[in-house]
Design an enzyme around this catalytic site. Structure first.
Site, PDB file in Angstrom:
ATOM      1  CB  ALA A   1       9.039  -4.507   7.193  1.00 25.61           C
ATOM      2  CB  THR A   2       4.198  -2.260   5.468  1.00 25.04           C
ATOM      3  OG1 THR A   2       4.180  -3.588   4.945  1.00 25.04           O
ATOM      4  CG2 THR A   2       3.406  -1.333   4.566  1.00 25.04           C
TER       5      THR A   2
ATOM      6  CG  HIS B   1       5.270 -10.839  10.737  1.00 24.36           C
ATOM      7  ND1 HIS B   1       4.972 -11.683   9.696  1.00 24.36           N
ATOM      8  CD2 HIS B   1       5.233  -9.587  10.226  1.00 24.36           C
ATOM      9  CE1 HIS B   1       4.749 -10.958   8.604  1.00 24.36           C
ATOM     10  NE2 HIS B   1       4.905  -9.686   8.894  1.00 24.36           N
TER      11      HIS B   1
ATOM     12  CB  CYS C   1       2.884  -9.107   0.468  1.00 22.81           C
ATOM     13  SG  CYS C   1       3.881  -9.523   1.870  1.00 22.81           S
TER      14      CYS C   1
HETATM   15  N1  PMP Z   1       9.690  -6.249   3.071  1.00 20.07           N
HETATM   16  C1  PMP Z   1       9.862  -7.545   2.807  1.00 20.07           C
HETATM   17  C2  PMP Z   1      11.093  -7.993   2.082  1.00 20.07           C
HETATM   18  C3  PMP Z   1       8.899  -8.471   3.202  1.00 20.07           C
HETATM   19  O1  PMP Z   1       9.075  -9.763   2.917  1.00 20.07           O
HETATM   20  C4  PMP Z   1       7.733  -8.011   3.872  1.00 20.07           C
HETATM   21  C5  PMP Z   1       6.646  -8.968   4.301  1.00 20.07           C
HETATM   22  N2  PMP Z   1       6.248  -9.866   3.341  1.00 20.07           N
HETATM   23  C6  PMP Z   1       7.622  -6.640   4.145  1.00 20.07           C
HETATM   24  C7  PMP Z   1       8.612  -5.795   3.729  1.00 20.07           C
HETATM   25  C8  PMP Z   1       6.433  -6.103   4.879  1.00 20.07           C
HETATM   26  O2  PMP Z   1       6.524  -6.470   6.239  1.00 20.07           O
HETATM   27  P1  PMP Z   1       5.341  -6.308   7.282  1.00 20.07           P
HETATM   28  O3  PMP Z   1       4.487  -7.530   7.117  1.00 20.07           O
HETATM   29  O4  PMP Z   1       6.027  -6.277   8.620  1.00 20.07           O
HETATM   30  O5  PMP Z   1       4.643  -5.058   6.999  1.00 20.07           O
END
Ligand code: PMP
Length: 389
Positions: free
Chosen positions: A75-76, A205, A331
């Protein structure tokens, strides 16, 4: 490897891989190993077929078309591609970008980057439960607004946003809407057509799939507006170069299909266990407070709890290795800073630093809830006794 016997209640940081997902992935590490982009032989065709099936499963989860799904590393990357890709792909006739004050850092940071490039970036304020201020949005949005980015379900306090209302306000002036739906499932259903969503990010994930794979849904007619952030072999319709990881795509597809088949069961069990844990804790801990929306109207597994008079990090330290929970979002942990989400909903820094995020998921059991309650109640009492000496 020795099995970790701690109780895991940090499902919003990441979910364990569902065994049905890992089973589906195994053949694609050794048997079907071809490069999915090798179009000249059967090794490539087989891997490509598996990826296209996975794409269909991910698209089904969103009621989207498979041609609207771009695989990313998570998602990042999807959030970065949506925000930077759109801003760099469009002319500057529209130069305003609004993101909610409680977005994940992978939305806030690219937005900040665009502010440095001259875009006008504003934070949409939220109320004390994290709901975005729709009046503010209505009053501030105009024909100069390019994009509004709002997360479907918050990763710290579990707020569920009113997506259809947001898209209708934005579309009334021609602004596009990006939804970070990383934490949306199975709390809510997403229908990109019905909810009129233009861009949407996902991560495997967080839905019992593998780490390292996610997707950006881009509405078909807007794909030509997006400039890639990765350049190379022009995979994913030229929007995201790089060889796709077949096993991860297959696992993501399986995880998405399990969300659809298991979501009613998951929702019921997880909600019941969450209420049980909350009741046990609130009976024994004086002043315990639920932060964010009411129990029944938030992420199904999320509890953000204020433990009066103590430091959340200290409590987390004391409950190791028995119980895994987090303070603020995972994060940002490692960096000691007050949660921007808790501060956006009006909590003081002191109160924020006494909040724990506990998140339950598909594999959580009643036994684990009993252990968690016992550990939290006894260790909290110990800290309070020490403070009062
Ligand atoms: N958006 C949200 C709302 C998340 O909770 C997270 C992960 N904590 C991310 C984006 C980033 O996702 P990823 O670990 O797949 O990069």
């Amino acid at each position: 490897m020795k099995k970790n016997t701690s109780t895991y209640l940090d499902y919003q940081a990441t979910t364990p891989l569902d065994s049905r997902v890992s089973d589906s992935m195994i053949p694609y590490y050794s048997q079907v190993f071809g490069n999915p982009h090798s179009s000249g032989h059967s090794f490539g065709w087989e891997a490509n077929r598996a990826i296209e099936n996975a794409r269909l499963d991910v698209a089904d989860l969103l009621s989207a078309g498979p041609d609207e799904i771009i695989f990313t590393s998570g998602a990042t990357e999807a959030n970065n591609l949506a925000i930077l890709g759109l801003a760099h792909g469009c002319d500057r006739k529209r130069h305003k970008i609004f993101v909610s004050a409680i977005e994940h850092k992978s939305v806030l940071a690219p937005a900040r980057h665009l502010a440095n490039e001259g875009f006008l970036v504003e934070l949409i304020p939220v109320d004390n439960q994290g709901g975005i201020d729709l009046n503010w949005l209505q009053d501030n949005i105009d024909e100069k607004t390019l994009l509004v980015s709002v997360m479907a379900v918050n990763n710290e306090i579990g707020t569920i946003q009113e997506i259809s209302t947001i898209t209708s306000i934005c579309h009334s002036v021609g602004a596009l809407v990006h939804i970070d739906a990383t934490q949306a499932f199975p709390t809510m259903t997403i229908d990109t057509f019905e909810q009129d969503i233009d861009l949407l990010s996902l991560s495997a994930h967080k839905i019992y799939g593998p780490k390292g794979i996610g997707a950006l849904y881009i509405r078909r007619e807007y794909q030509n507006l997006i400039q890639p952030i990765l350049w190379g072999g022009e995979q994913e319709s030229g929007l995201r170069s790089g060889t796709l990881p077949t096993p991860l795509c297959v696992g993501f597809g399986k995880a998405a299909s399990l969300i659809l088949s298991d979501s009613e069961k998951d929702k019921k069990c997880i909600k019941e266990l969450k209420i049980e844990l909350f009741q046990k804790l609130s009976h024994q801990i004086e002043g315990l407070e639920l932060i964010g929306p009411p129990l029944k109207n938030r992420h199904i597994g999320n509890l953000c709890l204020y433990f009066p008079g103590i430091s959340a990090d200290e409590l987390i330290g004391l409950i190791q290795p028995k119980l895994a929970v987090s303070s603020g979002s995972a994060c940002t942990s490692g960096i000691t800073e007050t949660s921007h989400v808790l501060s956006a909903i009006g909590l003081s820094a002191t109160k924020s630093n006494s909040c724990l995020r506990i998140s339950l998921g598909r594999m959580t059991t009643l036994e684990e809830i009993e252990i968690a309650a016992k550990v939290l109640i006894s260790e909290y009492a110990k800290i309070k006794r020490l403070i009062n000496i």
